[in-house]
Design a protein around this motif. Structure first.
Motif, PDB file in Angstrom:
ATOM      1  N   ILE A 235      43.723  35.487  51.916  1.00  9.82           N
ATOM      2  CA  ILE A 235      42.922  36.075  52.987  1.00  9.82           C
ATOM      3  C   ILE A 235      43.063  37.590  53.136  1.00  9.82           C
ATOM      4  O   ILE A 235      42.195  38.232  53.706  1.00  9.82           O
ATOM      5  CB  ILE A 235      43.291  35.387  54.338  1.00  9.82           C
ATOM      6  N   ASN A 236      44.128  38.177  52.583  1.00  9.03           N
ATOM      7  CA  ASN A 236      44.426  39.573  52.960  1.00  9.03           C
ATOM      8  C   ASN A 236      43.592  40.622  52.241  1.00  9.03           C
ATOM      9  O   ASN A 236      44.115  41.591  51.695  1.00  9.03           O
ATOM     10  CB  ASN A 236      45.913  39.877  52.743  1.00  9.03           C
ATOM     11  N   GLY A 237      42.281  40.449  52.228  1.00  8.71           N
ATOM     12  CA  GLY A 237      41.432  41.488  51.667  1.00  8.71           C
ATOM     13  C   GLY A 237      40.450  40.920  50.666  1.00  8.71           C
ATOM     14  O   GLY A 237      40.666  39.853  50.106  1.00  8.71           O
ATOM     15  N   VAL A 238      39.370  41.653  50.458  1.00  8.60           N
ATOM     16  CA  VAL A 238      38.376  41.253  49.468  1.00  8.60           C
ATOM     17  C   VAL A 238      39.028  41.341  48.087  1.00  8.60           C
ATOM     18  O   VAL A 238      39.788  42.257  47.813  1.00  8.60           O
ATOM     19  CB  VAL A 238      37.146  42.179  49.570  1.00  8.60           C
ATOM     20  N   LYS A 239      38.753  40.376  47.247  1.00 13.08           N
ATOM     21  CA  LYS A 239      39.444  40.278  45.965  1.00 13.08           C
ATOM     22  C   LYS A 239      38.902  41.252  44.925  1.00 13.08           C
ATOM     23  O   LYS A 239      37.757  41.684  45.010  1.00 13.08           O
ATOM     24  CB  LYS A 239      39.311  38.857  45.425  1.00 13.08           C
ATOM     25  N   HIS A 240      39.720  41.563  43.940  1.00 12.33           N
ATOM     26  CA  HIS A 240      39.250  42.445  42.875  1.00 12.33           C
ATOM     27  C   HIS A 240      38.630  41.629  41.736  1.00 12.33           C
ATOM     28  O   HIS A 240      38.613  40.399  41.769  1.00 12.33           O
ATOM     29  CB  HIS A 240      40.349  43.382  42.377  1.00 12.33           C
ATOM     30  N   LEU A 241      38.120  42.337  40.762  1.00 14.15           N
ATOM     31  CA  LEU A 241      37.375  41.686  39.694  1.00 14.15           C
ATOM     32  C   LEU A 241      38.193  40.644  38.945  1.00 14.15           C
ATOM     33  O   LEU A 241      37.648  39.670  38.460  1.00 14.15           O
ATOM     34  CB  LEU A 241      36.873  42.739  38.699  1.00 14.15           C
ATOM     35  N   GLY A 242      39.493  40.862  38.862  1.00 11.48           N
ATOM     36  CA  GLY A 242      40.341  39.910  38.152  1.00 11.48           C
ATOM     37  C   GLY A 242      40.345  38.551  38.828  1.00 11.48           C
ATOM     38  O   GLY A 242      40.286  37.509  38.166  1.00 11.48           O
ATOM     39  N   ASN A 243      40.431  38.539  40.146  1.00 11.97           N
ATOM     40  CA  ASN A 243      40.405  37.265  40.870  1.00 11.97           C
ATOM     41  C   ASN A 243      39.079  36.560  40.662  1.00 11.97           C
ATOM     42  O   ASN A 243      39.022  35.351  40.472  1.00 11.97           O
ATOM     43  CB  ASN A 243      40.590  37.502  42.383  1.00 11.97           C
ATOM     44  N   LEU A 244      38.022  37.356  40.719  1.00 14.51           N
ATOM     45  CA  LEU A 244      36.685  36.802  40.546  1.00 14.51           C
ATOM     46  C   LEU A 244      36.545  36.179  39.153  1.00 14.51           C
ATOM     47  O   LEU A 244      36.084  35.050  39.010  1.00 14.51           O
ATOM     48  CB  LEU A 244      35.656  37.922  40.726  1.00 14.51           C
TER      49      LEU A 244
END
Length: 576
Positions: free
Chosen positions: A18-27
Motif C-alpha cells: 500500500i505504501n505508494g504507487v508501484k514502479h515499473l518493476g512491480n508492474l
RNA sequence: GGUGGGGUAGCUCAGCUGGUUAGAGCGCAGGACUCAUAAUCCUGAGGUCGAGAGUUCAAGUCUCUCUCCCACUACCA
C-alpha cells in the motif's frame, strides 16, 4: 487451431503493497503479466476471474501514514484509490481489485488461525524484540540502526550491514537507535507471539513442490527447494502493531495477552486473495466457492499465480502451510509464475536518487500500450532484465510504429485510395498467399502455446514475427504493381492485407488493448468477432465480407524522438 | 558466510534431456521497392558462449575450481 475446452481459471497477481504507487518493476513482474494472461485466456473462451488487492498491513504502512499526517486508515483509503487508478491507467482488467483490510479477509484470517491452532499448527512463544520508548512501538529489525560490530559502519541496519554485508542481529548493534525517530532510547523486551509450525509441514510441502517440478519455472521450484533444504523453520505470524487484523479466541474476543498485537502482514496477505474473491462475489452476485472450495468445484478450477521472486517462499511454503494445515477443502495454486526484477540500467530503482519510473509518472509520458508492449517483450523471465530508455524507444518505434502501425496504415490507406475503402473481390491465389497461409498455420498455434506456457517474451516475439510476416507478404504480393495491369490481382493483395490487419488487431488485444481497439474499429469488426477462435488460415485471410467498408485509422503509434529520451533521462535518470 | 538465479554477437536476450557451419530483435553495412509513420523487404558483417581444468567420439549444454553481477538469508514487504 481448434480452441481448447473452456475451463474455469482463477488468476491472482501478487498484492501490491500500500505504501505508494508501484514502479515499473512491480508492474512487469506481477500485475501486467497476470493481466495479459487473463486477457488471452478470456479470448480463448475460458471463464477467467482475475483478482488482485492492495496489501495494507504492516509497519511501513503505519510509518508512511504518519509521514503523510494521516491516520493509517485514511492513508490506506487514499493509496488504495491511487493504486486502483494507476492500474486502470495501465488497462489492467481486474475482475476485482480488493483490499487486505476488508472484513472478509479479517474474518478468514481469524478463522484460519483458529483452525490451524486446533490442528496443532500454531504455538505461542516468547521472543526478544527491540522496543523504542520514544516511538512507543516495537521496531522490526531493519528499523533499528547502529554501529556495525564487524566493520564499525555507523548506519548499519539491524538485519544487515550495508557497508560490509554481514548479517546482523539488532541486539549486536553498538549504540542502537530507532531508524524511525533517531531516538537512542531503545531497549530489548520480551514479547509473546503466535508461530506457524511450518517445520511440521515440510515433508508434505516438499512432496507438493516436487510434484510441480515439471510445470513450474525453475525459479519457482529452486527457491522453494532452497528453503526446504535449509530446513523450514517456524515463522511468527503476529506482530506488535496497532494496524492490522486482531488476534481473537474462539469467542471472537481479543486473545488473552494479544492486546496491541495483530497478525503479520504476510499471514493475511495471501488470504486476501480469498477475501477479495468473496468481496467480488458480494458485489457482483457471483459465486466465490467454485474458485476456492475443492468440495464446491474448485478441483476443476485452474489457479494461476503471478509474482516477483521475493514472493515465492510465501506462496510455496507459508501460504500452503496455512491452506493445508487448516484441514479444510481450500484450493491450492496449480501454476505459479515467478519473475525476476526489472532493473534500472542494471541497478536498483530508487526514489530518493531519482532513478526509475513509477506507474503514475510512466503514464504521463507515454501511452499505456507502449509500456505494456515493452515490458512484456522484455519481461524478466530468465534473469533480471535491464530497463533502458534506448531499448524502450527501440521497441516502440521499431515493433509498434514501424512493423505494426505502418503495416496497418500502408494497406488501409491504399485500399481507401484505390478501392474506396471497400474490401475488393477478385484475383487468384499466388505463391504469396500460399506462403502467408503457411506462416499463420505455423505461427498462430505457437503463439497460443507460448501464452498457455506463460512464456511472455516468446509470445511477444511470435506476435512481432506475425506482424512482420504481413509486411513481407505485401512485398511479395505487391498489389501496387499489379494495379497497373490487373486490378483484380491487386484486389487479392489488398483483400488479404486487410484481413491480416484485422487478425493483427485481434492478436494484439491482450498486449496493446487501446491500439487493438482502434484497429478493429477501423476495420468495423463487431465485438463478438474479436475472440481467438481461429479457423483455417485460408479462411482467416478471406474472413471480411467483400464490399465491407473499412477506414484508415489515424496514426496508431507516434514515435519516440531522441529529444524525448534526453528529457526523460534528465527527469528520471538513466545510464551513468 | 550460506543458498538460489545469471554471466552467450556493440545492446537486450533465446538456446529442451550434450550431436551438423551457435540463434532472434535492435544497431551497423550494402541492395531492392515506392502502397506506407524516410516506413518496408532482401542480403551481409559481428561471438575463442566469464576464466581454467576434467569427463566424452562429441560440451554453450555435464563435473570440479576460480571470478563477476543480482536476489534471498525467515521481524521490510
Amino acid at each position: 487451431m481448434a480452441i481448447s475446452t473452456p475451463q474455469r481459471i482463477l488468476v491472482t497477481s501478487a498484492l501490491p503493497y500500500i505504501n505508494g504507487v508501484k514502479h515499473l518493476g512491480n508492474l512487469a513482474g506481477s500485475m501486467l503479466p497476470a493481466d495479459v494472461y487473463s486477457r488471452v485466456m478470456r479470448l480463448l473462451g475460458h471463464d477467467v476471474l482475475y483478482i488482485c488487492a492492495t496489501d495494507e498491513h504492516g509497519t511501513p504502512a503505519e510509518l508512511a501514514a504518519a509521514d503523510a499526517g494521516l491516520t493509517v486508515s485514511e492513508y490506506c483509503d487514499a493509496m488504495h484509490i491511487a493504486q486502483a487508478e494507476a492500474g486502470a491507467a495501465f488497462k489492467l482488467t481486474y475482475d476485482y481489485f480488493g483490499r487486505s483490510s476488508s472484513e472478509s479477509t479479517q474474518r478468514l484470517t481469524q478463522e484460519f488461525a483458529l483452525a490451524l491452532e486446533a490442528n496443532g499448527f500454531i504455538e505461542e512463544r516468547i521472543s526478544k524484540q527491540v522496543y523504542s520508548v520514544a516511538d512507543g512501538r516495537y521496531l522490526p529489525d531493519r528499523y533499528v540502526e547502529g554501529t556495525c560490530p564487524n566493520c564499525a559502519f555507523e548506519k548499519a541496519r539491524g538485519d544487515q550491514c550495508d557497508s560490509c554485508g554481514k548479517l546482523l542481529d539488532p541486539i549486536d548493534l553498538i549504540d542502537p537507535y530507532s531508524a524511525v525517530s533517531g531516538s537512542r532510547d531503545v531497549e530489548i523486551r520480551d514479547t509473546n507471539h503466535l508461530y506457524l509450525k511450518q517445520s511440521e509441514m515440510s515433508g508434505k510441502l516438499r512432496e507438493w513442490v516436487e510434484s510441480h517440478r515439471a510445470d513450474w519455472p525453475t525459479l519457482t521450484t529452486s527457491i522453494a527447494m532452497k528453503w526446504l533444504d535449509e530446513g523450514l523453520r517456524d515463522r511468527s505470524i503476529t506482530r506488535d502493531l496497532e494496524w492490522g487484523i486482531p488476534v481473537v479466541d474462539d469467542d471472537g474476543n481479543t486473545r488473552d495477552g494479544f492486546d496491541g498485537k495483530v497478525f503479520y502482514v504476510w499471514f493475511d496477505a495471501p488470504i486476501a486473495y480469498i477475501g477479495a474473491t468473496q468481496d467480488w462475489a458480494a458485489k457482483t452476485g457471483g459465486d466465490w466457492e467454485p474458485y476456492w472450495r475443492t468440495d464446491k468445484g474448485a478441483d476443476e478450477t485452474r489457479y494461476v499465480q503471478f509474482m516477483g521472486k521475493d514472493n515465492v517462499a510465501f506462496h510455496t511454503l507459508s501460504f500452503p502451510t496455512t491452506i493445508k494445515g487448516s484441514n479444510q477443502p481450500w484450493k491450492l495454486v496449480d501454476e505459479l509464475k515467478a519473475f525476476n526484477w526489472v532493473t534500472w540500467y542494471g541497478g536498483k530503482f530508487s526514489t530518493s536518487q531519482k532513478r526509475g519510473v513509477f506507474m503514475d509518472q510512466a503514464i504521463d509520458i507515454a501511452p499505456s500500450d507502449y509500456w505494456r508492449w515493452h515490458l512484456m517483450a522484455n519481461a524478466p523471465e530468465g534473469s533480471d532484465a535491464a530497463f533502458t530508455w534506448e531499448e524502450f524507444q527501440a521497441s516502440v518505434n521499431s515493433d509498434l510504429a514501424n512493423v505494426l502501425g505502418n503495416f496497418v496504415n500502408r494497406i488501409t490507406s491504399y485500399c481507401v485510395k484505390k478501392f474506396d475503402g471497400a474490401i475488393p473481390a477478385g484475383g487468384v491465389k499466388t505463391d504469396a498467399e500460399v506462403w502467408i497461409e503457411a506462416e499463420l498455420t505455423e505461427r498462430l498455434p505457437k503463439l497460443i502455446a507460448y501464452y498457455e506456457a506463460r512464456e511472455f517474451r516468446k509470445a511477444m516475439a511470435e506476435t512481432r514475427a506475425i506482424w512482420a510476416a504481413g509486411n513481407e507478404y505485401l512485398t511479395q504480393a505487391a498489389p501496387w504493381t499489379h494495379y497497373k495491369t490487373d486490378v483484380d490481382q491487386a484486389a487479392m493483395g489488398v483483400r488479404t492485407g486487410l484481413n491480416l490487419v484485422a487478425l493483427f488487431g485481434i492478436i494484439a488485444q491482450p498486449i496493446i488493448p487501446d491500439a487493438a481497439a482502434k484497429i478493429l474499429e477501423a476495420m468495423s469488426i463487431p465485438e463478438g468477432n474479436r475472440t481467438w477462435n481461429f479457423g483455417d488460415a485460408a479462411d482467416l485471410l478471406d474472413a471480411l465480407p467483400h464490399g465491407h467498408i473499412v477506414s484508415a485509422p489515424p496514426v496508431l503509434f507516434s514515435k519516440i524522438e531522441d529529444e524525448d529520451i534526453t528529457t526523460w533521462t534528465e527527469r528520471f535518470g538513466g545510464g551513468e
